[in-house]
Design a protein around this motif. Structure first.
Motif, PDB file in Angstrom:
ATOM      1  N   PHE A  65      27.934  40.763  34.110  1.00 59.02           N
ATOM      2  CA  PHE A  65      28.141  40.031  35.360  1.00 59.02           C
ATOM      3  C   PHE A  65      27.283  38.761  35.468  1.00 59.02           C
ATOM      4  O   PHE A  65      27.515  37.940  36.355  1.00 59.02           O
ATOM      5  CB  PHE A  65      27.852  40.938  36.558  1.00 59.02           C
ATOM      6  CG  PHE A  65      28.845  42.049  36.729  1.00 59.02           C
ATOM      7  CD1 PHE A  65      29.959  41.890  37.542  1.00 59.02           C
ATOM      8  CD2 PHE A  65      28.687  43.257  36.074  1.00 59.02           C
ATOM      9  CE1 PHE A  65      30.882  42.903  37.705  1.00 59.02           C
ATOM     10  CE2 PHE A  65      29.604  44.286  36.221  1.00 59.02           C
ATOM     11  CZ  PHE A  65      30.707  44.111  37.031  1.00 59.02           C
ATOM     12  N   ILE A 124      32.793  43.406  43.210  1.00 55.23           N
ATOM     13  CA  ILE A 124      33.612  44.564  42.822  1.00 55.23           C
ATOM     14  C   ILE A 124      34.591  44.984  43.911  1.00 55.23           C
ATOM     15  O   ILE A 124      35.632  45.568  43.616  1.00 55.23           O
ATOM     16  CB  ILE A 124      32.733  45.763  42.414  1.00 55.23           C
ATOM     17  CG1 ILE A 124      31.920  46.292  43.609  1.00 55.23           C
ATOM     18  CG2 ILE A 124      31.811  45.397  41.258  1.00 55.23           C
ATOM     19  CD1 ILE A 124      31.215  47.602  43.319  1.00 55.23           C
ATOM     20  N   GLN A 159      37.524  42.480  43.368  1.00 54.69           N
ATOM     21  CA  GLN A 159      38.133  42.417  42.042  1.00 54.69           C
ATOM     22  C   GLN A 159      38.151  43.824  41.422  1.00 54.69           C
ATOM     23  O   GLN A 159      37.154  44.261  40.855  1.00 54.69           O
ATOM     24  CB  GLN A 159      37.361  41.458  41.133  1.00 54.69           C
ATOM     25  CG  GLN A 159      37.264  40.038  41.676  1.00 54.69           C
ATOM     26  CD  GLN A 159      36.472  39.130  40.760  1.00 54.69           C
ATOM     27  OE1 GLN A 159      36.756  38.994  39.575  1.00 54.69           O
ATOM     28  NE2 GLN A 159      35.438  38.493  41.313  1.00 54.69           N
ATOM     29  N   LYS A 162      36.738  44.405  37.949  1.00 53.16           N
ATOM     30  CA  LYS A 162      35.277  44.366  37.860  1.00 53.16           C
ATOM     31  C   LYS A 162      34.677  45.689  38.341  1.00 53.16           C
ATOM     32  O   LYS A 162      33.644  46.133  37.829  1.00 53.16           O
ATOM     33  CB  LYS A 162      34.731  43.213  38.707  1.00 53.16           C
ATOM     34  CG  LYS A 162      35.131  41.828  38.222  1.00 53.16           C
ATOM     35  CD  LYS A 162      34.529  41.510  36.874  1.00 53.16           C
ATOM     36  CE  LYS A 162      34.813  40.078  36.471  1.00 53.16           C
ATOM     37  NZ  LYS A 162      34.253  39.735  35.134  1.00 53.16           N
TER      38      LYS A 162
END
Length: 231
Positions: free
Chosen positions: A54, A74, A77, A80
């Motif tokens: 990240f 997160i 997304q 992610k």
């Protein structure tokens, strides 16, 4: 003999309240969220993999993980979020295994595993004799979240709730449901009923170990748990 109880809920459903009540009743509770905070401390393996995946944008000035910054990524997304889970979940499970073994050695008849994403991941439910869902209705959940995290906009709050399986979909997956939509007294009575059921239960996840000695038996248990929980 010992069995495992999986306890879950949703963001702002009141799971922490239920866990506190169970601890007050003397239950052994393993908090996966607390462990999740511990395994991402520098310079542990999960911390290093998060920074590599990240970048430094998710770090505070002191070098620790900025949970708010990481959460904003997160929750917006999904890919992610899956990446983060793939980094942290194996490390969390290793620590949980050690704590389960500790309570086994101490003679506890059951251990409650507080796992926020128990039903989403669905990997550990097969090891649970019982699963418990702390529930509240969607309107109450949204209201509580915005009251708790006052910096969130309505859209951000809804995104965080949407990142988890809806509580109404989790209800049929649980063997026990504690409805925390109402007053504390109602929740308290439901927890007392659950505790009574667990204390009286004669159903165990693990059979008695038929081995020659205590040391060999503990070694066999460790091997079994390592294979089932980590591999």
């Amino acid at each position: 003999t010992m069995f495992l109880v999986g306890l879950s809920g949703g963001i702002a459903s009141g799971k922490s309240t239920v866990v506190a009540l169970l601890r007050d009743l003397g239950c052994a509770v393993i908090d996966a969220d607390l462990i999740a905070r511990e395994v991402v401390q520098p310079p542990l393996k999960a911390y290093q993999e998060i920074v590599r995946s990240f970048g430094t944008r998710v770090l505070l000035e002191n070098g620790e993980i900025d949970r708010e910054a990481l959460g904003n990524i997160i929750f917006s997304q999904p890919e992610k979020r899956l990446l983060l889970n793939s980094i942290t979940h194996p490390e969390i499970q290793k620590v949980m295994l050690k704590q389960i073994l500790k309570y086994f050695v101490l003679g506890y008849r059951y251990v409650i595993l507080d796992i926020p994403l128990l039903f989403e991941t669905n990997r550990l439910t097969k090891f649970m004799k019982y699963t418990v869902l702390v529930y509240c209705d969607p309107k109450t959940q949204l209201s509580r979240l915005m009251r708790r995290d006052q910096g969130l906009s309505l859209a951000q709050a809804q995104a965080r709730i949407s990142s988890q399986l809806p509580l109404d979909q989790k209800r049929p997956l649980a063997t026990h449901v504690i409805d925390n939509s109402g007053a504390w007294e109602s929740t308290h009575q439901q927890v007392l009923s659950l505790h009574s059921h667990l204390e009286d239960s004669l159903h165990f996840l693990w059979a008695r170990l038929a081995v020659g000695g205590a040391v060999a038996g503990l070694g066999g248990l460790v091997t079994l748990l390592l294979w089932r929980f980590i591999s």
